[in-house]
Design an enzyme around this catalytic site. Structure first.
Site, mmCIF file in Angstrom:
data_model
loop_
_atom_site.group_PDB
_atom_site.id
_atom_site.type_symbol
_atom_site.label_atom_id
_atom_site.label_comp_id
_atom_site.label_asym_id
_atom_site.label_seq_id
_atom_site.Cartn_x
_atom_site.Cartn_y
_atom_site.Cartn_z
ATOM 1 N N ARG A 142 -44.257 21.984 -0.199
ATOM 2 C CA ARG A 142 -45.726 22.002 -0.206
ATOM 3 C C ARG A 142 -46.288 23.169 0.600
ATOM 4 O O ARG A 142 -47.448 23.538 0.430
ATOM 5 C CB ARG A 142 -46.277 20.652 0.266
ATOM 6 N N GLU B 288 -39.472 13.537 10.129
ATOM 7 C CA GLU B 288 -39.991 12.199 10.442
ATOM 8 C C GLU B 288 -39.179 11.145 9.683
ATOM 9 O O GLU B 288 -38.984 10.042 10.157
ATOM 10 C CB GLU B 288 -41.468 12.118 10.059
HETATM 11 P P1 AMP Z 1 -41.892 17.346 10.790
HETATM 12 O O1 AMP Z 1 -40.674 18.207 10.765
HETATM 13 O O2 AMP Z 1 -41.635 15.976 11.367
HETATM 14 O O3 AMP Z 1 -43.068 18.038 11.448
HETATM 15 O O4 AMP Z 1 -42.280 17.054 9.268
HETATM 16 C C1 AMP Z 1 -43.044 17.982 8.552
HETATM 17 C C2 AMP Z 1 -42.553 18.133 7.143
HETATM 18 O O5 AMP Z 1 -42.282 16.878 6.531
HETATM 19 C C3 AMP Z 1 -43.592 18.798 6.279
HETATM 20 O O6 AMP Z 1 -42.927 19.642 5.356
HETATM 21 C C4 AMP Z 1 -44.293 17.638 5.582
HETATM 22 O O7 AMP Z 1 -44.615 17.984 4.253
HETATM 23 C C5 AMP Z 1 -43.308 16.495 5.637
HETATM 24 N N1 AMP Z 1 -43.877 15.264 6.183
HETATM 25 C C6 AMP Z 1 -43.496 14.651 7.327
HETATM 26 N N2 AMP Z 1 -44.185 13.533 7.540
HETATM 27 C C7 AMP Z 1 -45.051 13.414 6.520
HETATM 28 C C8 AMP Z 1 -46.070 12.469 6.183
HETATM 29 N N3 AMP Z 1 -46.330 11.400 6.952
HETATM 30 N N4 AMP Z 1 -46.786 12.678 5.053
HETATM 31 C C9 AMP Z 1 -46.529 13.760 4.275
HETATM 32 N N5 AMP Z 1 -45.590 14.685 4.538
HETATM 33 C C10 AMP Z 1 -44.855 14.520 5.645
#
Ligand code: AMP
Length: 172
Positions: free
Chosen positions: A61, A98
């Protein structure tokens, strides 16, 4: 033209992709021309202030915003991809998401000594963006900052990004 509340074009999908995760679905924003344009306008303004020479977008995305942003700024776009997708010699690093673990890759000749802006749709724990920053720095680049459409502030992802500038259009 009136400013739209961009948060109202982002919907919560509970328990996706697994129980306990509330997924922020940005497809309503992408589907509405005025909201998409406003998001890109605001991202362009914030990106310009950070003075990047290249835009680095995170699969998948991050591509939706990173590539049009690069075009608006008259800059090149560099994709960061999930493993096994890039055709040329690549560098790789691991990250914690996450909802799971992962690996990101970048072409080893993609950057050089440029100031880069890292773009993704959403900042959660910051693991993905921090991994991307490590890859960029390994390739000799300077990370000018990070730009997101959405920030989940309760996960404190900024803390993982080493005090560099972080911009997000919508905070939840
Ligand atoms: P992080 O590495 O935990 O900051 O996760 C960010 C990445 O995971 C991004 O590429 C987001 O598109 C995706 N992502 C993580 N959590 C979510 C969420 N709750 N909703 C949508 N996309 C998420």
């Amino acid at each position: 033209m009136d400013t739209l509340p961009l948060a109202s074009f982002i919907r919560d999908i509970p328990d996706f992709p697994r129980p306990g995760i509330v997924f922020k679905d940005i497809t309503p924003l992408l589907r509405e021309p005025a909201a998409l344009r406003q998001a890109l306008d605001e991202m362009t303004a914030r990106a310009r202030r950070l003075g990047p020479e290249l835009i680095v977008g995170i699969e998948s995305r991050g591509f939706l915003f990173g590539a049009p942003l690069a075009d608006r700024l008259g800059l090149g776009f560099v994709p960061v991809r999930k493993p096994g997708k890039l055709p040329f010699r690549s560098v790789r690093d691991e990250y914690v998401l996450e909802y799971g673990n992962g690996v990101l890759e970048m072409h080893e000749d993609a950057l050089g000594r440029h100031r880069v802006l890292i773009v993704d749709d959403l900042l959660a724990t910051g693991g993905t963006a921090a991994c991307t920053a490590r890859l960029c720095e390994r390739l000799g680049a300077e990370v000018a900052g990070f730009l997101f459409l959405v920030e989940l502030t309760f996960l404190q992802g900024r803390a993982a990004l080493g005090g560099r500038p972080v911009e997000a259009l919508v905070a939840f």
